[in-house]
Design an enzyme around this catalytic site. Structure first.
Site, PDB file in Angstrom:
ATOM      1  N   ALA A  63       0.958  -1.156   0.085  1.00 54.09           N
ATOM      2  CA  ALA A  63      -0.036   0.076  -0.244  1.00 54.09           C
ATOM      3  C   ALA A  63       0.859   1.239   0.012  1.00 54.09           C
ATOM      4  CB  ALA A  63      -1.024   0.104   1.265  1.00 54.09           C
ATOM      5  N   GLY A 108       1.025  -5.063   1.003  1.00 59.92           N
ATOM      6  CA  GLY A 108      -0.335  -5.204   0.220  1.00 59.92           C
ATOM      7  C   GLY A 108      -0.160  -5.970  -1.068  1.00 59.92           C
ATOM      8  N   GLU A 111      -0.143  -9.491  -0.217  1.00 57.66           N
ATOM      9  CA  GLU A 111      -1.656  -9.887   0.154  1.00 57.66           C
ATOM     10  C   GLU A 111      -2.426  -9.978  -1.170  1.00 57.66           C
ATOM     11  OE1 GLU A 111      -1.641  -6.560   2.874  1.00 57.66           O
ATOM     12  OE2 GLU A 111      -2.468  -8.236   4.321  1.00 57.66           O
ATOM     13  N   GLU A 131       4.424  -5.200   7.512  1.00 55.22           N
ATOM     14  CA  GLU A 131       3.684  -4.229   8.218  1.00 55.22           C
ATOM     15  C   GLU A 131       4.171  -3.859   9.646  1.00 55.22           C
ATOM     16  OE1 GLU A 131       2.582  -6.458   6.116  1.00 55.22           O
ATOM     17  OE2 GLU A 131       0.826  -5.818   5.100  1.00 55.22           O
TER      18      GLU A 131
HETATM   19  C1  HXC Z   1       4.986   4.557  -1.111  1.00 60.72           C
HETATM   20  C2  HXC Z   1       6.834   3.577  -2.259  1.00 60.72           C
HETATM   21  C3  HXC Z   1       6.589   2.277  -1.730  1.00 60.72           C
HETATM   22  C4  HXC Z   1       5.325   2.091  -0.726  1.00 60.72           C
HETATM   23  C5  HXC Z   1       8.388   2.082  -2.338  1.00 60.72           C
HETATM   24  N1  HXC Z   1       7.992   3.406  -2.734  1.00 60.72           N
HETATM   25  N2  HXC Z   1       7.566   1.482  -1.905  1.00 60.72           N
HETATM   26  N3  HXC Z   1       6.245   4.658  -2.057  1.00 60.72           N
HETATM   27  N4  HXC Z   1       4.390   3.362  -0.723  1.00 60.72           N
HETATM   28  N5  HXC Z   1       4.883   1.154  -0.504  1.00 60.72           N
HETATM   29  C6  HXC Z   1       8.720   4.565  -3.329  1.00 60.72           C
HETATM   30  C7  HXC Z   1       9.966   4.958  -2.675  1.00 60.72           C
HETATM   31  O1  HXC Z   1       9.493   6.043  -1.641  1.00 60.72           O
HETATM   32  C8  HXC Z   1      10.684   5.702  -3.835  1.00 60.72           C
HETATM   33  O2  HXC Z   1      10.186   7.019  -3.906  1.00 60.72           O
HETATM   34  C9  HXC Z   1      10.552   4.896  -4.794  1.00 60.72           C
HETATM   35  O3  HXC Z   1       9.331   4.098  -4.597  1.00 60.72           O
HETATM   36  C10 HXC Z   1      11.442   3.931  -5.106  1.00 60.72           C
HETATM   37  O4  HXC Z   1      11.764   3.089  -3.833  1.00 60.72           O
HETATM   38  P1  HXC Z   1      13.147   2.917  -2.981  1.00 60.72           P
HETATM   39  O5  HXC Z   1      12.964   2.877  -1.638  1.00 60.72           O
HETATM   40  O6  HXC Z   1      14.042   4.128  -3.515  1.00 60.72           O
HETATM   41  O7  HXC Z   1      13.714   1.532  -3.890  1.00 60.72           O
HETATM   42  P2  HXC Z   1      15.277   0.709  -2.858  1.00 60.72           P
HETATM   43  O8  HXC Z   1      15.861   1.571  -2.213  1.00 60.72           O
HETATM   44  O9  HXC Z   1      15.414  -0.173  -4.170  1.00 60.72           O
HETATM   45  O10 HXC Z   1      14.004  -0.171  -2.042  1.00 60.72           O
HETATM   46  C11 HXC Z   1      13.154  -0.868  -2.399  1.00 60.72           C
HETATM   47  C12 HXC Z   1      12.111  -1.212  -1.260  1.00 60.72           C
HETATM   48  C13 HXC Z   1      11.683  -0.073  -0.392  1.00 60.72           C
HETATM   49  C14 HXC Z   1      12.769  -2.242  -0.415  1.00 60.72           C
HETATM   50  C15 HXC Z   1      10.679  -2.046  -1.929  1.00 60.72           C
HETATM   51  O11 HXC Z   1      10.838   0.937  -1.384  1.00 60.72           O
HETATM   52  C16 HXC Z   1      10.428  -0.537   0.618  1.00 60.72           C
HETATM   53  O12 HXC Z   1      10.791  -0.909   1.578  1.00 60.72           O
HETATM   54  N6  HXC Z   1       9.540  -0.095   0.191  1.00 60.72           N
HETATM   55  C17 HXC Z   1       8.284  -0.183   1.269  1.00 60.72           C
HETATM   56  C18 HXC Z   1       7.650  -1.566   1.317  1.00 60.72           C
HETATM   57  C19 HXC Z   1       6.917  -1.932   2.498  1.00 60.72           C
HETATM   58  O13 HXC Z   1       7.007  -1.683   3.562  1.00 60.72           O
HETATM   59  N7  HXC Z   1       5.343  -2.282   1.903  1.00 60.72           N
HETATM   60  C20 HXC Z   1       4.399  -2.455   2.926  1.00 60.72           C
HETATM   61  C21 HXC Z   1       3.690  -1.149   3.197  1.00 60.72           C
HETATM   62  S1  HXC Z   1       2.206  -1.623   4.256  1.00 60.72           S
HETATM   63  P3  HXC Z   1      11.329   8.250  -4.184  1.00 60.72           P
HETATM   64  O14 HXC Z   1      10.368   9.432  -4.042  1.00 60.72           O
HETATM   65  O15 HXC Z   1      11.948   8.240  -2.984  1.00 60.72           O
HETATM   66  O16 HXC Z   1      12.030   7.671  -5.483  1.00 60.72           O
HETATM   67  C22 HXC Z   1       1.051  -2.180   3.147  1.00 60.72           C
HETATM   68  C23 HXC Z   1      -0.123  -2.445   4.118  1.00 60.72           C
HETATM   69  C24 HXC Z   1      -1.348  -3.038   3.365  1.00 60.72           C
HETATM   70  O17 HXC Z   1       1.349  -2.670   2.287  1.00 60.72           O
HETATM   71  C25 HXC Z   1      -2.665  -2.916   4.145  1.00 60.72           C
HETATM   72  C26 HXC Z   1      -3.207  -1.708   4.215  1.00 60.72           C
HETATM   73  C27 HXC Z   1      -4.479  -1.701   4.847  1.00 60.72           C
END
Ligand code: HXC
Length: 257
Positions: A63, A108, A111, A131
């Site tokens: 998400a 997400g 999921e 999460e």
């Molecule tokens: C918003 C995101 C994102 C996310 C990546 N980006 N994942 N933005 N939400 N989930 C954005 C980064 O901010 C960045 O933007 C660009 O995408 C590229 O990502 P980087 O982080 O620079 O790449 P990298 O260093 O290679 O790392 C990749 C990654 C990391 C390991 C996937 O991006 C990461 O940890 N992302 C979050 C993953 C996560 O925690 N997902 C779960 C979310 S909670 P900029 O502008 O900086 O270039 C969830 C809950 C679901 O999903 C249920 C809800 C009710």
């Protein structure tokens, strides 16, 4: 446009198109995905759906955290509900849905993949439910579907630690059906989709429907439903065509009727 749909004969390839955010799902993208799945569910010319993410880095990195960071509890509830509706639309699609996981499938994203019938991964895929590292539990079905797909103890470990796993481990625990070199993944996914699409579409849909029903309602109810599905198949032309083709030693030609 955040979701694209490309048709190749009876197969529809659905792609989440936010590569600059690693295909993270914000509300407009979720709504678009929901609409696409509702439309495709009613398209009888589509026999198999493939779901993937744009670019070569991510399936769906979860998400959208920048959107979630600002939410009130009531908004968080609505966001969880919208994600549940998307996953339900995937599960309720009459056609089988194959997740083509070409990179990160986190939170997400994992999921959404879990709501699909089959998961194929590239050797660069990374899965996880991170999460808890963000101060939240999973909210789009991970607590329910992950323990139904992989052994419950493994699911709990992944849900409580937020540990990311690579494709090879995902294969070992049964989270994915197969792992392919990244360059081959899409071809192999289409190959599998074509194999499914060559079968009697209503029979495939009944098999999906009965499988999902049994998972939801238990063995006894599932078996009762399976009997009804089986009998219903005998009202179709494809049942007669499939059996006559076998007896006449020829290939069947299924019309989905
Ligand atoms: C918003 C995101 C994102 C996310 C990546 N980006 N994942 N933005 N939400 N989930 C954005 C980064 O901010 C960045 O933007 C660009 O995408 C590229 O990502 P980087 O982080 O620079 O790449 P990298 O260093 O290679 O790392 C990749 C990654 C990391 C390991 C996937 O991006 C990461 O940890 N992302 C979050 C993953 C996560 O925690 N997902 C779960 C979310 S909670 P900029 O502008 O900086 O270039 C969830 C809950 C679901 O999903 C249920 C809800 C009710």
């Amino acid at each position: 446009m955040t979701i694209s749909v490309v048709r190749q004969e009876a197969i529809a390839l659905v792609t989440v198109e936010r590569p600059e955010r690693l295909n993270a799902l914000d509300t407009p993208t979720l709504r678009a995905l929901l609409e696409v799945f509702h439309k495709l569910a009613n398209d009888t010319s589509v026999r198999v759906l493939l779901l993937t993410g744009a670019g070569d880095r991510a399936f769906i990195a979860g998400a959208d955290i920048s959107e979630m960071a600002k939410k009130s509890p009531a908004e968080a509830l609505a966001f969880a509900h919208l994600g549940h509706r998307v996953c339900q639309a995937i599960e309720d699609a009459p056609q089988p849905v194959i997740a083509v996981v070409n990179g990160y499938a986190l939170g997400g994203g994992c999921e959404i993949a879990l709501a699909c019938d089959i998961r194929l991964a590239s050797d660069r895929a990374v899965f996880g439910q991170p999460e808890v590292t963000l101060g939240i539990p999973p909210g789009w079905g991970g607590t329910q579907r992950l323990p139904r797909v992989v052994p419950p103890g493994i699911a709990r470990e992944l849900l409580y630690t937020g540990r990311r796993i690579l494709a090879e481990e995902a294969l070992r625990i049964g989270l994915v059906n197969a792992v392919y070199p990244a360059a081959e993944l899409m071809d192999r996914a289409f190959e599998l989709a074509r194999q499914i699409a060559a079968n009697a579409p209503l029979a495939v849909q009944l098999a999906k429907s009965a499988t999902c029903f049994g998972t939801k309602h238990g063995l006894e109810a599932g078996l009762a439903y399976e009997r009804q599905c089986f009998a219903f198949a005998f009202t179709t032309e494809d049942q007669r065509e499939g059996m006559h083709a076998f007896l006449e030693k020829r290939q069947p030609h299924f019309r989905g009727q």
